[in-house]
Design an enzyme around this catalytic site. Structure first.
Site, PDB file in Angstrom:
ATOM      1  N   CYS A   2     143.750 159.207  92.081  1.00 27.28           N
ATOM      2  CA  CYS A   2     142.805 159.682  91.082  1.00 27.28           C
ATOM      3  C   CYS A   2     141.809 158.566  90.795  1.00 27.28           C
ATOM      4  CB  CYS A   2     143.446 160.089  89.765  1.00 27.28           C
ATOM      5  SG  CYS A   2     144.564 161.473  89.918  1.00 27.28           S
ATOM      6  N   TRP A  79     143.990 163.481  92.545  1.00 28.09           N
ATOM      7  CA  TRP A  79     145.032 163.619  93.566  1.00 28.09           C
ATOM      8  C   TRP A  79     146.221 164.198  92.817  1.00 28.09           C
ATOM      9  CZ3 TRP A  79     149.997 161.980  94.736  1.00 28.09           C
ATOM     10  CH2 TRP A  79     150.369 162.067  96.088  1.00 28.09           C
ATOM     11  N   ASN A 105     144.444 158.439  85.233  1.00 29.18           N
ATOM     12  CA  ASN A 105     145.027 158.099  86.531  1.00 29.18           C
ATOM     13  C   ASN A 105     146.413 157.541  86.259  1.00 29.18           C
ATOM     14  OD1 ASN A 105     145.662 157.075  89.063  1.00 29.18           O
ATOM     15  ND2 ASN A 105     144.438 155.231  88.794  1.00 29.18           N
ATOM     16  N   LYS A 490     147.465 155.236 112.290  1.00 28.04           N
ATOM     17  CA  LYS A 490     146.051 155.616 112.166  1.00 28.04           C
ATOM     18  C   LYS A 490     145.830 157.017 112.735  1.00 28.04           C
ATOM     19  CE  LYS A 490     144.783 153.398 109.745  1.00 28.04           C
ATOM     20  NZ  LYS A 490     145.441 152.280 109.175  1.00 28.04           N
ATOM     21  N   LYS A 612     143.714 156.532  98.685  1.00 27.55           N
ATOM     22  CA  LYS A 612     143.716 155.140  99.136  1.00 27.55           C
ATOM     23  C   LYS A 612     144.709 154.256  98.378  1.00 27.55           C
ATOM     24  CE  LYS A 612     141.021 151.560 101.059  1.00 27.55           C
ATOM     25  NZ  LYS A 612     141.660 151.686 102.379  1.00 27.55           N
TER      26      LYS A 612
HETATM   27  C1  F6R Z   1     146.946 153.410 105.865  1.00 30.52           C
HETATM   28  C2  F6R Z   1     146.857 153.005 104.481  1.00 30.52           C
HETATM   29  C3  F6R Z   1     148.111 152.981 103.677  1.00 30.52           C
HETATM   30  C4  F6R Z   1     148.154 151.680 102.869  1.00 30.52           C
HETATM   31  C5  F6R Z   1     149.364 151.653 101.928  1.00 30.52           C
HETATM   32  C6  F6R Z   1     149.435 150.344 101.173  1.00 30.52           C
HETATM   33  O1  F6R Z   1     145.699 153.447 106.475  1.00 30.52           O
HETATM   34  O2  F6R Z   1     145.808 152.699 104.003  1.00 30.52           O
HETATM   35  O3  F6R Z   1     149.246 153.088 104.486  1.00 30.52           O
HETATM   36  O4  F6R Z   1     148.194 150.616 103.754  1.00 30.52           O
HETATM   37  O5  F6R Z   1     149.270 152.703 101.027  1.00 30.52           O
HETATM   38  O6  F6R Z   1     148.295 150.125 100.421  1.00 30.52           O
HETATM   39  P1  F6R Z   1     147.933 148.680  99.883  1.00 30.52           P
HETATM   40  O7  F6R Z   1     147.656 147.831 101.053  1.00 30.52           O
HETATM   41  O8  F6R Z   1     146.740 148.890  99.004  1.00 30.52           O
HETATM   42  O9  F6R Z   1     149.139 148.206  99.119  1.00 30.52           O
END
Ligand code: F6R
Length: 617
Positions: A2, A79, A105, A490, A612
């Site tokens: 969110c 989300w 959020n 990916k 993200k």
């Molecule tokens: C894959 C992706 C997720 C993040 C995961 C951890 O492309 O982006 O698998 O890598 O959610 O996120 P961070 O690195 O922000 O802790």
């Protein structure tokens, strides 16, 4: 997960509608199930919201059109957690009298109890969301408190869970109240205008000056002022540090690329060159902690976990000690009862906000306060940094594409820098050897640049070639298993294909049974200590009719001769460069995933069901 965005202004010429629309668009990568905006004018709330992506809703509702005289707006991109993505569950959520609007959020854990209590007092709920509790609680409190800030504080004191909230009231058209516990929230300070957002890129076009809210802080935002309070003590917080962000707005725009994912892959050389400049003092301190530790763990989620696998491989080469890699969601379960003194935990996270990582880090510190937390993150001031003893900041710049790309290579590079610092400190290698490794590492951005310039057509050709294959394997040995796993992730994320990254050696213990005539297998084959054995694995698959696609260095011969197609990485064939192959080989697989998404008419920037920054358990 969110995104929230808010603006309060008294600038005559500022178009608040365009401004809030652009702001929330920039946060769409955090979730895109539904979206909403509330404006205040003439002491009334004007709400536009629906389910769907922002552009679809904008076509129907003209989100940027605002009522005359409006100087305040809040927006949300969702989300879904509590309740499906419907119009009624979209934010903002309102109280009974349509006076109070809230965007949220996070997750309120005790919402059932609070909802029952409020219903018994006569409040009527319209949505299935946990968020709707907040406007009703504030409404209830206003009957006794009269003062909006106090009503918010006592509402928040009742709430358990994680939240970043932005709140407005129709009778206060120049005031936004924001609150944070565990979910990120930042404030942007411009002339006569104050912003709040889940992430800095949302307001980067308008200002680089920002405050980062800490847990249990509340801020009152007006066009020319911000006041901070601690929610628990209710005391005013003086001298909050105003930060200046050195990202430029270009970093948060597509700048001519069709998608952020593609732009961010092409930004990898720049991200790496910048990350190479992490101050030596910080690297030294980090490295000394590892040298002095008895037990070392590395933990992260998703792509950051695969970066950890790749990076720990390089670090252990020079550290001479084992590093245990554990997915962060399993960390506490596996280490409960055995997290000993003199342990160090390396925590790796692009956002620094992933709750599955923050939770075990907090737990570890509580369980054994002698444990040191060393973190690697892309975001200054993120929650992870505030729980860490030492921090290394990757310099990838903002990453907007949901699929992590440039932050992955920056994380592995950071661990490679730590590895070389350790080599220097431990004096097990000659200065000349260390220098050769440094030179090889410094050439990594050029190698990637060179690769990206020349290989797009080949990658597109391979994508076409693989088009009918819904699943296949990336196989590798040693450090490249991390590359295989990240490549597989990916493709799963952006191209919706079940592609598995697996150990080439282990594949004969099961997965090989899938191979038929023409079944594709992509081998990741840098010329490192695993190469000769990998040749044997390639032959095993070729003997069964597999179609061999391999990633090799330019001068490669053996695996090339066994392959149907090769992707050639322009790097010298020596042990110095080979050590960093997990950085130089991954862009090929990222590009493959990107073009595979396009081939299947999928938007690589908005993978289904993903967001993200994952801030819910
Ligand atoms: C894959 C992706 C997720 C993040 C995961 C951890 O492309 O982006 O698998 O890598 O959610 O996120 P961070 O690195 O922000 O802790």
């Amino acid at each position: 997960m969110c995104g929230i965005f808010g603006i309060v202004t008294n600038e005559e010429n500022l178009n608040i509608g365009n401004n809030v629309f652009e702001g929330i668009k920039r946060l769409e990568y955090r979730g895109y199930d539904s979206c909403g905006i509330v404006y205040i004018a003439n002491k009334k709330l004007f709400v536009k919201k629906d389910s769907g992506k922002i552009d679809e809703i904008h076509k129907k509702l003209k989100l940027n059109e605002f009522p005359n005289g409006s100087k305040l707006a809040l927006a949300h991109t969702r989300w879904a957690t509590h309740g499906p993505p419907t119009k009624i569950n979209s934010h903002p959520q309102l109280d009974c009298n349509n006076k109070i609007a809230v965007v949220h959020n996070g997750i309120l854990e005790n919402f059932f109890e609070l909802k029952e209590e409020l219903i018994s007092k006569g409040h009527v709920f319209k949505s299935e969301t946990d968020t709707e509790i907040i406007p009703h609680l504030i409404e209830e409190n206003l009957n006794t408190h009269g003062n909006l800030k106090e009503a918010v504080v006592s509402a928040i004191k009742k709430c358990k869970g994680a939240f970043a909230l932005a709140i407005c009231h129709a009778d206060y058209p120049d005031t936004i109240i924001v609150v944070r516990r565990e979910s990120p929230l930042v404030l942007g300070i411009a002339k006569n205008t104050t912003y709040c957002a889940s992430d800095i890129p949302a307001f980067l076009k308008y200002t680089r000056k920002c405050y980062i809210l800490d847990d249990d802080e509340l801020a009152i935002l007006r066009p020319n002022s911000v006041e901070f309070f601690n929610i628990m003590s209710e005391k005013r917080i003086e001298n909050k540090k105003l930060m200046t962000i050195d990202w430029n707005i270009g970093a948060a725009e597509k700048e001519g690329y069709d998608h952020f994912m593609l732009k961010e892959i092409y930004e990898e050389p720049m991200a790496l060159r910048r990350t190479m400049k992490i101050p030596t003092e910080s690297l030294k301190e980090f490295s000394e902690s590892l040298i002095n530790a008895e037990h070392i763990y590395i933990t992260a989620a998703g792509t950051s976990f695969y970066a950890s696998l790749a990076g720990k491989f390089i670090v252990t080469k020079f550290l001479g000690k084992y590093i245990e890699a554990i997915e962060c969601s399993e960390f506490k379960t596996q280490l409960d009862n055995c997290l000993e003194d003199n342990s160090v935990i390396i925590a790796v996270s692009q956002s620094g906000e992933t709750i599955d990582l923050i939770e075990p880090i907090r737990w570890a510190k509580k369980y054994n306060p002698s444990v040191k937390i060393l973190s690697i993150t892309n975001i200054v001031g993120s929650t992870l940094t505030r729980h860490s003893d030492q921090v290394l900041i990757t310099q990838a710049g903002p990453e907007i594409g949901v699929a992590a790309t440039k932050t992955y290579v920056s994380q592995v590079l950071t661990l490679a820098l730590v590895a070389l610092e350790i080599a220097k400190l431990r004096k097990k290698l000659s200065n000349e050897e260390i220098q050769k490794y440094y030179e090889a590492l410094q050439s990594v951005p050029d190698i990637i640049e060179n690769f990206l310039e020349k290989n797009v057509d080949l990658i597109k050709y391979i994508v076409k070639n693989l088009e009918k294959n819904l699943n296949f394997f990336f196989l590798a040995r040693g450090a490249s298993i991390a590359t295989a796993k990240e490549g597989g992730l990916k493709l799963k994320e952006v191209a919706c294909r079940f592609i598995e990254g697996y150990s080439a050696a282990h594949a004969k213990h099961g997965p090989i049974s899938l191979v038929r005539e023409g079944y594709p297998i992509i081998f990741i084959a840098p010329p490192d200590e695993t190469y000769e054995r990998l040749v044997g694995n390639v032959m095993e698959f070729k003997a069964r009719g597999g179609k061999i696609i391999s990633l090799v260095v330019e001068s490669d011969v053996k695996i090339t001769n066994l392959s149907d197609i090769t992707i050639r990485i322009p790097q010298p064939e020596d042990k110095y460069h080979s050590l960093f192959s997990s950085i130089t080989f991954i862009p090929a697989l990222q590009l493959l995933a990107y073009y595979a998404a396009l081939e299947h008419n999928l938007d690589p920037d908005k993978p289904l069901n993903l967001a993200k920054t994952v801030t819910v358990h």
